[in-house]
Design a protein around this motif. Structure first.
Motif, PDB file in Angstrom:
ATOM      1  N   GLN A  46       5.271  10.885  -6.491  1.00 32.15           N
ATOM      2  CA  GLN A  46       5.508  10.130  -7.528  1.00 32.15           C
ATOM      3  C   GLN A  46       5.249  10.760  -8.686  1.00 32.15           C
ATOM      4  OE1 GLN A  46       3.688   6.177  -7.160  1.00 32.15           O
ATOM      5  NE2 GLN A  46       3.031   6.748  -5.098  1.00 32.15           N
ATOM      6  N   VAL A  58       0.885  -1.088   0.011  1.00 27.79           N
ATOM      7  CA  VAL A  58      -0.114  -0.024   0.064  1.00 27.79           C
ATOM      8  C   VAL A  58       0.976   1.276  -0.072  1.00 27.79           C
ATOM      9  CG1 VAL A  58      -1.794   1.106   1.228  1.00 27.79           C
ATOM     10  CG2 VAL A  58      -1.881  -1.053   1.138  1.00 27.79           C
ATOM     11  N   GLY A  59       0.622   2.284  -0.805  1.00 25.35           N
ATOM     12  CA  GLY A  59       1.157   3.606  -0.955  1.00 25.35           C
ATOM     13  C   GLY A  59       2.753   3.234  -1.779  1.00 25.35           C
ATOM     14  N   GLY A  60       2.881   2.081  -2.325  1.00 28.29           N
ATOM     15  CA  GLY A  60       4.028   1.798  -3.248  1.00 28.29           C
ATOM     16  C   GLY A  60       3.764   2.370  -4.797  1.00 28.29           C
ATOM     17  N   GLU A  61       4.595   1.890  -5.462  1.00 31.19           N
ATOM     18  CA  GLU A  61       4.380   2.077  -6.931  1.00 31.19           C
ATOM     19  C   GLU A  61       3.214   1.474  -7.618  1.00 31.19           C
ATOM     20  OE1 GLU A  61       7.630   1.069  -9.401  1.00 31.19           O
ATOM     21  OE2 GLU A  61       6.632   1.318 -11.060  1.00 31.19           O
ATOM     22  N   GLN A  62       2.306   2.022  -8.268  1.00 32.13           N
ATOM     23  CA  GLN A  62       1.411   1.194  -8.772  1.00 32.13           C
ATOM     24  C   GLN A  62       1.543   0.879 -10.304  1.00 32.13           C
ATOM     25  OE1 GLN A  62      -2.419   3.018  -8.288  1.00 32.13           O
ATOM     26  NE2 GLN A  62      -2.037   3.946  -6.312  1.00 32.13           N
ATOM     27  N   GLN A  75       5.339   4.482 -13.480  1.00 33.49           N
ATOM     28  CA  GLN A  75       5.954   5.369 -12.763  1.00 33.49           C
ATOM     29  C   GLN A  75       7.167   5.619 -13.186  1.00 33.49           C
ATOM     30  OE1 GLN A  75       7.876   4.266  -8.941  1.00 33.49           O
ATOM     31  NE2 GLN A  75       6.280   5.102  -8.075  1.00 33.49           N
ATOM     32  N   LEU A 112      10.042   7.969  -7.889  1.00 35.80           N
ATOM     33  CA  LEU A 112       9.369   8.100  -6.611  1.00 35.80           C
ATOM     34  C   LEU A 112      10.194   8.913  -5.586  1.00 35.80           C
ATOM     35  CD1 LEU A 112       7.222   5.537  -4.269  1.00 35.80           C
ATOM     36  CD2 LEU A 112       8.885   6.916  -3.173  1.00 35.80           C
ATOM     37  N   TYR A 126       4.804   9.962 -12.678  1.00 32.80           N
ATOM     38  CA  TYR A 126       4.175   9.119 -13.677  1.00 32.80           C
ATOM     39  C   TYR A 126       4.274   9.613 -15.297  1.00 32.80           C
ATOM     40  CZ  TYR A 126       2.413   5.794 -10.255  1.00 32.80           C
ATOM     41  OH  TYR A 126       2.372   4.873  -9.415  1.00 32.80           O
ATOM     42  N   GLY A 184      -1.802   7.543   4.310  1.00 37.87           N
ATOM     43  CA  GLY A 184      -2.958   6.861   3.465  1.00 37.87           C
ATOM     44  C   GLY A 184      -2.527   6.150   2.146  1.00 37.87           C
ATOM     45  N   TYR A 185      -3.457   5.608   1.606  1.00 41.61           N
ATOM     46  CA  TYR A 185      -3.181   4.670   0.605  1.00 41.61           C
ATOM     47  C   TYR A 185      -3.617   5.074  -0.591  1.00 41.61           C
ATOM     48  CZ  TYR A 185      -8.194   4.124   1.351  1.00 41.61           C
ATOM     49  OH  TYR A 185      -9.539   4.008   1.779  1.00 41.61           O
ATOM     50  N   VAL A 226      -3.660   7.261  -3.790  1.00 41.24           N
ATOM     51  CA  VAL A 226      -2.910   8.181  -4.727  1.00 41.24           C
ATOM     52  C   VAL A 226      -3.625   9.004  -5.598  1.00 41.24           C
ATOM     53  CG1 VAL A 226      -1.031   8.142  -6.253  1.00 41.24           C
ATOM     54  CG2 VAL A 226      -0.895   6.488  -4.399  1.00 41.24           C
TER      55      VAL A 226
END
Lengths: 113, 111
Positions: free
Chosen positions: B33, A98-102, B45, B48, B35, B96-97, B99
């Protein structure tokens, strides 16, 4: 590693029909996201699963949109009674943490006539 | 309102030139990040950069982060035609999650 797979790449439906979009996340990724992308609204968050459990669907239009993740290898986004304003590119993404590169799939372009 | 916003909306340069895209954001973040999205593809991406970092490089790309002014920049040196794409900055609130992506900067690199 094939990356995130989305099918179909293009879908055309008539107004009022149902559309089901499929996503296969990268194996081992615990987080799966769905986004909608339009010229006007940009990239909008729809919903998020973590370890298959629905965590946040705050971006989902109410009533007609639903998402499921029945197993760790795929997720579906279903739109009932499609409307022309649902026309967009629907993107699925997965991340290891979670919160990492998507990592995004190529998207499904939905056109509602 | 947008948590992150890029500017300018569009840029056009010739191959070999350098270009910079700026991003301003509105929340406390753990990382920002960058992208890139090419036509017909999903975003990918590029960099980061964490809140305790001021600069990060990835080949011809260089990202900076200024948490005091809540701004970031992405610079591309020696641009190539294949750099033509939309560039997004994306942030998540601390802890948070979700983005959130800005509306993007459209970069056109011509021969």
């Amino acid at each position: 590693n094939a990356g995130v797979i989305q099918t179909p790449r293009h879908k055309v439906t008539g107004k009022g029909q149902e559309a089901t979009l499929w996503c296969e996340p990268i194996s081992g990724h615990s987080a799966v996201f769905w986004y909608r992308q339009t010229i006007v609204q940009g990239l909008e968050f729809l919903t998020y699963f973590r370890n298959q459990a629905p965590i946040d669907d705050s971006g989902m239009p109410k009533e007609r949109f639903s998402a499921q993740m029945p197993n760790q290898s795929h997720s579906t986004l279903k739109i009932q009674s499609t409307q022309p304003q649902d026309s967009a590119v629907y993107l699925c993404a997965s991340s290891l943490v979670v919160g990492g590169e998507q990592y995004f799939g190529p998207g499904t372009r939905l056109t509602v006539l | 309102s947008q948590l992150a916003e890029e500017n300018p909306w569009a840029l056009s340069v010739h191959e070999g030139e350098s270009v910079t895209v700026n991003c301003s954001y509105k929340t406390s973040i753990t990382a920002l990040q960058w992208y890139r999205q090419k036509s017909g593809e999903g975003p990918a991406q590029l960099i980061l950069i964490r809140s305790n970092e001021r600069e990060k490089r990835n080949g011809r790309l260089r990202a900076t982060l200024d948490t005091s002014s809540q701004s970031s920049s992405l610079s591309i040196t020696a641009t190539r035609c294949e750099d033509t794409a939309v560039y997004f900055c994306a942030t998540a609130r601390t802890g948070g999650y979700k983005v959130v992506f800005g509306s993007g900067t459209r970069l056109l690199v011509s021969p």
